[in-house]
Every structure is written in structure tokens, then in C-alpha cells.
Design an enzyme around this catalytic site. Structure first.
Site, PDB file in Angstrom:
ATOM      1  N   ASP A 104       0.838  -1.203   0.000  1.00 44.17           N
ATOM      2  CA  ASP A 104       0.000   0.000   0.000  1.00 44.17           C
ATOM      3  C   ASP A 104       0.871   1.252   0.000  1.00 44.17           C
ATOM      4  O   ASP A 104       1.991   1.241   0.506  1.00 44.17           O
ATOM      5  CB  ASP A 104      -0.916  -0.038   1.244  1.00 44.17           C
ATOM      6  CG  ASP A 104      -2.052   0.952   1.134  1.00 44.17           C
ATOM      7  OD1 ASP A 104      -2.324   1.443   0.020  1.00 44.17           O
ATOM      8  OD2 ASP A 104      -2.677   1.255   2.172  1.00 44.17           O
ATOM      9  N   GLY A 105       0.310   2.327  -0.553  1.00 38.33           N
ATOM     10  CA  GLY A 105       0.980   3.633  -0.455  1.00 38.33           C
ATOM     11  C   GLY A 105       1.601   4.135  -1.749  1.00 38.33           C
ATOM     12  O   GLY A 105       2.289   5.155  -1.742  1.00 38.33           O
ATOM     13  N   ASN A 106       1.344   3.472  -2.855  1.00 37.67           N
ATOM     14  CA  ASN A 106       1.906   3.925  -4.137  1.00 37.67           C
ATOM     15  C   ASN A 106       1.402   5.325  -4.497  1.00 37.67           C
ATOM     16  O   ASN A 106       2.170   6.179  -4.944  1.00 37.67           O
ATOM     17  CB  ASN A 106       1.509   2.974  -5.278  1.00 37.67           C
ATOM     18  CG  ASN A 106       2.102   1.593  -5.122  1.00 37.67           C
ATOM     19  OD1 ASN A 106       2.917   1.372  -4.240  1.00 37.67           O
ATOM     20  ND2 ASN A 106       1.707   0.674  -5.981  1.00 37.67           N
ATOM     21  N   GLY A 107       0.090   5.529  -4.292  1.00 38.72           N
ATOM     22  CA  GLY A 107      -0.512   6.820  -4.636  1.00 38.72           C
ATOM     23  C   GLY A 107       0.074   7.938  -3.782  1.00 38.72           C
ATOM     24  O   GLY A 107       0.447   9.003  -4.294  1.00 38.72           O
ATOM     25  N   ARG A 108       0.198   7.677  -2.478  1.00 38.34           N
ATOM     26  CA  ARG A 108       0.748   8.711  -1.586  1.00 38.34           C
ATOM     27  C   ARG A 108       2.201   9.023  -1.907  1.00 38.34           C
ATOM     28  O   ARG A 108       2.636  10.162  -1.856  1.00 38.34           O
ATOM     29  CB  ARG A 108       0.622   8.267  -0.122  1.00 38.34           C
ATOM     30  CG  ARG A 108      -0.719   8.650   0.485  1.00 38.34           C
ATOM     31  CD  ARG A 108      -1.039   7.858   1.705  1.00 38.34           C
ATOM     32  NE  ARG A 108      -1.459   6.510   1.352  1.00 38.34           N
ATOM     33  CZ  ARG A 108      -1.620   5.541   2.232  1.00 38.34           C
ATOM     34  NH1 ARG A 108      -1.339   5.756   3.507  1.00 38.34           N
ATOM     35  NH2 ARG A 108      -2.045   4.369   1.834  1.00 38.34           N
ATOM     36  N   ARG A 145      -0.309   9.299 -10.037  1.00 38.84           N
ATOM     37  CA  ARG A 145      -0.325   8.067  -9.238  1.00 38.84           C
ATOM     38  C   ARG A 145       0.422   6.910  -9.907  1.00 38.84           C
ATOM     39  O   ARG A 145       1.064   6.104  -9.252  1.00 38.84           O
ATOM     40  CB  ARG A 145      -1.773   7.637  -8.977  1.00 38.84           C
ATOM     41  CG  ARG A 145      -2.542   8.605  -8.098  1.00 38.84           C
ATOM     42  CD  ARG A 145      -4.006   8.169  -7.991  1.00 38.84           C
ATOM     43  NE  ARG A 145      -4.119   6.820  -7.470  1.00 38.84           N
ATOM     44  CZ  ARG A 145      -4.093   6.511  -6.172  1.00 38.84           C
ATOM     45  NH1 ARG A 145      -3.978   7.461  -5.287  1.00 38.84           N
ATOM     46  NH2 ARG A 145      -4.186   5.259  -5.788  1.00 38.84           N
ATOM     47  N   HIS A 188       2.946   3.531  -8.781  1.00 40.54           N
ATOM     48  CA  HIS A 188       2.795   2.108  -9.109  1.00 40.54           C
ATOM     49  C   HIS A 188       4.051   1.597  -9.820  1.00 40.54           C
ATOM     50  O   HIS A 188       4.511   0.490  -9.571  1.00 40.54           O
ATOM     51  CB  HIS A 188       1.564   1.886  -9.996  1.00 40.54           C
ATOM     52  CG  HIS A 188       0.265   2.231  -9.331  1.00 40.54           C
ATOM     53  ND1 HIS A 188      -0.033   1.840  -8.040  1.00 40.54           N
ATOM     54  CD2 HIS A 188      -0.820   2.936  -9.755  1.00 40.54           C
ATOM     55  CE1 HIS A 188      -1.243   2.282  -7.712  1.00 40.54           C
ATOM     56  NE2 HIS A 188      -1.729   2.959  -8.732  1.00 40.54           N
ATOM     57  N   ASN A 216     -10.594  -2.748  -6.599  1.00 38.82           N
ATOM     58  CA  ASN A 216      -9.760  -1.826  -7.387  1.00 38.82           C
ATOM     59  C   ASN A 216     -10.304  -1.571  -8.795  1.00 38.82           C
ATOM     60  O   ASN A 216      -9.921  -0.599  -9.441  1.00 38.82           O
ATOM     61  CB  ASN A 216      -8.308  -2.336  -7.490  1.00 38.82           C
ATOM     62  CG  ASN A 216      -7.516  -2.173  -6.206  1.00 38.82           C
ATOM     63  OD1 ASN A 216      -6.565  -2.902  -5.948  1.00 38.82           O
ATOM     64  ND2 ASN A 216      -7.898  -1.197  -5.392  1.00 38.82           N
ATOM     65  N   ARG A 243     -11.513   1.949  -9.528  1.00 42.23           N
ATOM     66  CA  ARG A 243     -10.606   3.098  -9.697  1.00 42.23           C
ATOM     67  C   ARG A 243     -10.772   3.700 -11.093  1.00 42.23           C
ATOM     68  O   ARG A 243     -11.302   3.044 -11.983  1.00 42.23           O
ATOM     69  CB  ARG A 243      -9.163   2.639  -9.490  1.00 42.23           C
ATOM     70  CG  ARG A 243      -8.911   2.294  -8.042  1.00 42.23           C
ATOM     71  CD  ARG A 243      -7.445   2.249  -7.713  1.00 42.23           C
ATOM     72  NE  ARG A 243      -7.300   2.045  -6.284  1.00 42.23           N
ATOM     73  CZ  ARG A 243      -6.167   2.167  -5.627  1.00 42.23           C
ATOM     74  NH1 ARG A 243      -5.066   2.477  -6.254  1.00 42.23           N
ATOM     75  NH2 ARG A 243      -6.128   1.970  -4.332  1.00 42.23           N
ATOM     76  N   GLU A 268       1.340 -13.467  12.148  1.00 45.65           N
ATOM     77  CA  GLU A 268       1.859 -12.284  12.821  1.00 45.65           C
ATOM     78  C   GLU A 268       1.668 -11.112  11.859  1.00 45.65           C
ATOM     79  O   GLU A 268       1.961 -11.232  10.661  1.00 45.65           O
ATOM     80  CB  GLU A 268       3.361 -12.443  13.124  1.00 45.65           C
ATOM     81  CG  GLU A 268       3.649 -13.462  14.190  1.00 45.65           C
ATOM     82  CD  GLU A 268       3.064 -13.088  15.553  1.00 45.65           C
ATOM     83  OE1 GLU A 268       3.110 -11.900  15.920  1.00 45.65           O
ATOM     84  OE2 GLU A 268       2.545 -13.982  16.238  1.00 45.65           O
TER      85      GLU A 268
END
Ligand code: FPP
Length: 247
Positions: free
Chosen positions: A20-24, A33, A37, A68, A71, A207
Site C-alpha cells: 500500500d501507499g503507491n498513490g501517496r 499516481r 505504481h 480496485n 478506480r 503475525e
């Protein structure tokens, strides 16, 4: 952070990652964006290589969820393009490293060209006996369980299975991940404390490791950091500390 701190016997057999976090990552740089990616694909390459080097048995990557599809069309197209690019550029190396590639999810929903490129790589790596690299595409955990229940119901209807014989293994064996051990470690990047419908059945005793690092920045050292923390965790599977140390 060094690979030397890792103890081979204490490594997870199966690592699952919510990337997660490619866009940010892209937004922070005022990029579109898709650049996030694209850089995320470089992280995928590095982490797959690192897991091979460590002789991890299974790595499962959440690349595209069933949600997704909602999008913007250009982002979905760009992601599909990157998938093809990744598979085409990496298949030979995956094969040399004895990796077996598989897709998990509602793969029929993918564009034909993606299915073709993906299936070709799956075929090339079919007989490999090293790490199993599962890429979750058009994947949803609830859909996966529903699909398993429906397969089981069919088997009961045809008499192939008796309802009295159902057990946890029956479910596991009818999931997309049939044959793989459950993940010992689930990593999520970019700090969100969510499971996002990923491997709902399989992560019962995993975990969970969440890092603030955004996926395009998540590289070898970040993986080692997660593995060192994993090695220091005490897994109890519902038992007491005393039972574990008697173990
Ligand atoms: C989440 O970031 C990431 C995705 C939805 C796609 C993951 C895809 C890749 C890493 C690239 C290619 C994959 C492979 C297997 C080659 P986000 O867009 O939700 O980021 P955000 O939450 O910051 O907006």
C-alpha cells in the site's frame, strides 16, 4: 539492518504482503499516481529477489483487489500494463530462480491480454519447486471463501464429499491458496491498520507487521527489519507461555 541478523530456522515459510501507499508516494512528489505504481513494481522485483535469496517457501502479493476495478479507468489500465510488463521482464529470472508463479483471485475478470501473458509465465514456471509466488489479482477474501463454499457444496451434491466429513482442511483445500501453508507473517506498508479483505481465512494465526514505509520505498532492508521483528515475536497459537516453553 543486516541479513546477518536473520536466523534461517526462524524465518517465516510464507510471507503475505499488502503493498500500500503507491498513490501517496507519488502525491508527495507531485507525480501522477501511476509513477507510484511504477516505482512499486521496482519494490516488487527487489522483494521477490530477496525472498528467493532467503529461501522463503511462499510469497503472496496483493496486487489488485476486486474493489480496485472501481478506480479511474486510466489507473486500472496502467496497472494492467505494469503487470504485463513485470511478468514479461521477470519471467526468465523467476524461472532461473526455480520460482513457481501463480495468480489467485477471479482471474477471468482480467483483460484477455493480461490473462495470456500471465498464463504463459505460469506455464513456463509450472514445474519449478522453489518459492511459490502468488499474485493476488481481482482478489477478495470473502469472494475466495464464497467460491470455496460453492465448490464444496457442489461436491456434496454430487456425492464426492459427505457433509459429516467437512473440516477446516476442506475449506483450506478449496481456497485459491490450496497447497500453501498459511502465512506466518503478513506485512502491510504505509501505516494503515486494516486487512482490506486479504486472505481472511489464511491469516487466522499470522503475525501482523505494519510499517509506515510506503510500498515504493519498501526495499530489502525494510524486509529484513520485518523479519527480525518476526523472529523476536512469541507465537502462541492460543496456548500459554508455559506450554510454549515446554513445547
Ligand atoms: C496500493 O497503493 C497499491 C496497488 C493498488 C497496486 C499494487 C501494484 C503494484 C505494486 C505494481 C505492480 C504489481 C506487480 C505485482 C508487478 P495505492 O494506490 O492504494 O496507494 P495509496 O493508498 O497511497 O493511494
Amino acid at each position: 539492518m543486516s541479513i546477518k541478523q536473520l536466523v534461517k530456522e526462524k524465518l517465516p515459510k510464507h510471507i503475505a504482503i499488502i503493498m500500500d501507499g503507491n498513490g501517496r508516494w507519488a502525491n508527495k512528489r507531485s507525480f501522477k499516481r501511476i509513477f507510484g505504481h511504477r516505482e512499486g513494481m521496482e519494490s516488487v522485483k527487489e522483494i521477490v529477489r530477496a525472498c528467493c535469496e532467503l529461501d522463503i517457501k511462499a510469497l503472496t502479493l496483493y496486487a489488485f483487489s476486486s474493489q480496485n476495478w472501481k478506480r479511474p479507468e486510466h489507473e486500472v489500465e496502467a496497472l494492467m500494463g505494469l503487470l504485463k510488463k513485470y511478468v514479461r521482464s521477470e519471467v526468465n529470472e523467476l524461472n532461473q530462480n526455480n520460482v513457481r508463479l501463480q495468480g489467485i483471485g477471479d482471474l477471468n475478470k482480467l483483460p484477455k491480454s493480461v490473462i495470456n501473458v500471465f498464463n504463459e509465465a505460469v506455464e513456463i514456471t509450472r514445474n519449478n519447486t522453489g518459492m511459490v509466488l502468488s499474485v493476488a489479482l481481482s482478489y477478495g477474501g470473502r469472494e475466495e471463501i464464497l467460491n470455496a463454499v460453492s465448490k464444496i457444496a457442489n461436491k456434496i451434491e454430487t456425492g464426492e464429499l459427505l457433509s459429516a466429513d467437512l473440516n477446516e482442511l476442506t475449506i483450506s483445500e478449496n481456497l485459491y491458496t490450496a497447497g500453501l501453508p498459511d502465512p506466518d507473517l503478513l506485512i502491510r506498508t504505509s501505516g494503515e491498520m486494516r486487512i482490506s479483505n486479504f486472505l481472511l481465512w489464511q491469516i487466522a494465526y499470522s503475525e501482523i507487521y505494519v510499517t509506515d514505509v510506503l510500498w515504493p520505498d519498501f526495499r530489502k532492508d525494510d524486509l529484513y527489519r520485518a523479519l527480525i521483528e518476526f523472529q523476536n515475536r512469541k507465537r502462541r497459537f492460543g496456548l500459554t507461555d508455559e506450554q510454549i516453553s515446554e513445547g
